[in-house]
Design a protein around this motif. Sequence first.
Motif, PDB file in Angstrom:
ATOM      1  N   UNK A  65      -8.218  15.322   6.182  1.00  0.00           N
ATOM      2  CA  UNK A  65      -9.165  14.201   6.238  1.00  0.00           C
ATOM      3  C   UNK A  65     -10.558  14.662   5.812  1.00  0.00           C
ATOM      4  N   UNK A  66     -10.958  15.832   6.253  1.00  0.00           N
ATOM      5  CA  UNK A  66     -12.263  16.376   5.872  1.00  0.00           C
ATOM      6  C   UNK A  66     -12.334  16.605   4.359  1.00  0.00           C
ATOM      7  N   UNK A  67     -11.257  17.106   3.758  1.00  0.00           N
ATOM      8  CA  UNK A  67     -11.216  17.306   2.306  1.00  0.00           C
ATOM      9  C   UNK A  67     -11.354  15.977   1.576  1.00  0.00           C
ATOM     10  N   UNK A  71     -14.444  14.972  -0.910  1.00  0.00           N
ATOM     11  CA  UNK A  71     -14.163  14.559  -2.285  1.00  0.00           C
ATOM     12  C   UNK A  71     -14.776  13.195  -2.587  1.00  0.00           C
ATOM     13  N   UNK A  72     -14.607  12.245  -1.695  1.00  0.00           N
ATOM     14  CA  UNK A  72     -15.136  10.891  -1.919  1.00  0.00           C
ATOM     15  C   UNK A  72     -16.658  10.911  -1.942  1.00  0.00           C
ATOM     16  N   UNK A  73     -17.263  11.606  -0.992  1.00  0.00           N
ATOM     17  CA  UNK A  73     -18.723  11.654  -0.950  1.00  0.00           C
ATOM     18  C   UNK A  73     -19.281  12.386  -2.166  1.00  0.00           C
ATOM     19  N   UNK A  74     -18.616  13.466  -2.580  1.00  0.00           N
ATOM     20  CA  UNK A  74     -19.063  14.186  -3.776  1.00  0.00           C
ATOM     21  C   UNK A  74     -18.963  13.352  -5.035  1.00  0.00           C
ATOM     22  N   UNK A  86     -14.829  -3.499   0.794  1.00  0.00           N
ATOM     23  CA  UNK A  86     -14.577  -3.294   2.217  1.00  0.00           C
ATOM     24  C   UNK A  86     -13.095  -3.052   2.498  1.00  0.00           C
ATOM     25  N   UNK A  87     -12.223  -3.712   1.771  1.00  0.00           N
ATOM     26  CA  UNK A  87     -10.784  -3.551   2.008  1.00  0.00           C
ATOM     27  C   UNK A  87     -10.327  -2.114   1.728  1.00  0.00           C
ATOM     28  N   UNK A  88     -10.872  -1.477   0.711  1.00  0.00           N
ATOM     29  CA  UNK A  88     -10.508  -0.099   0.389  1.00  0.00           C
ATOM     30  C   UNK A  88     -11.031   0.862   1.450  1.00  0.00           C
ATOM     31  N   UNK A  89     -12.233   0.620   1.934  1.00  0.00           N
ATOM     32  CA  UNK A  89     -12.803   1.462   2.993  1.00  0.00           C
ATOM     33  C   UNK A  89     -11.957   1.356   4.257  1.00  0.00           C
ATOM     34  N   UNK A  90     -11.574   0.136   4.633  1.00  0.00           N
ATOM     35  CA  UNK A  90     -10.749  -0.065   5.820  1.00  0.00           C
ATOM     36  C   UNK A  90      -9.397   0.611   5.650  1.00  0.00           C
ATOM     37  N   UNK A  91      -8.812   0.522   4.460  1.00  0.00           N
ATOM     38  CA  UNK A  91      -7.530   1.175   4.208  1.00  0.00           C
ATOM     39  C   UNK A  91      -7.635   2.680   4.391  1.00  0.00           C
ATOM     40  N   UNK A  92      -8.649   3.304   3.846  1.00  0.00           N
ATOM     41  CA  UNK A  92      -8.773   4.760   3.940  1.00  0.00           C
ATOM     42  C   UNK A  92      -9.091   5.205   5.364  1.00  0.00           C
TER      43      UNK A  92
END
Length: 132
Positions: A65-67, A71-74, A86-92
């Motif tokens: 999860x940290x990786x 990756x997403x933040x980078x 919002x739907x993609x954020x909730x899914x992840x």
Amino acid sequence: MALIGAVASLPVAVVLNWLPNSEATIGGGVMILGAFIAGVVAATRLTDPDAAGLRTGFLGGVLAVFTLIVTVVGTAASGSMAAWPLSRVVFWIFASGLVLCVAPVFGLVCGRVGGWVATTVCSRGTIGTNAS
């Protein structure tokens, strides 16, 4: 034991990631290989290999999860990624929670297998030595 298994599995996970067409991740390597190693070490130290595998599996899930977060933040910080709906954020977030719930189960199973392998190999060596 969990930390020993997690650290010992890192070189193996890196080598597996280098193989052609490999989709192995460091978190998955710690979750499976690290739990197996932790189970072996725990069985040789006469502690519970299931608990060592469970803890190592959780460490592997946290690492996975940290990786993903790094990756997403980078990618988002580099500006090459569009804003997520919002739907993609909730899914992840849901998927990350699922990984944190399922990873210890994989660790438990792999730790149990590692403990079984260690006790089987050690008992065969002892029987062969005493039998002569």
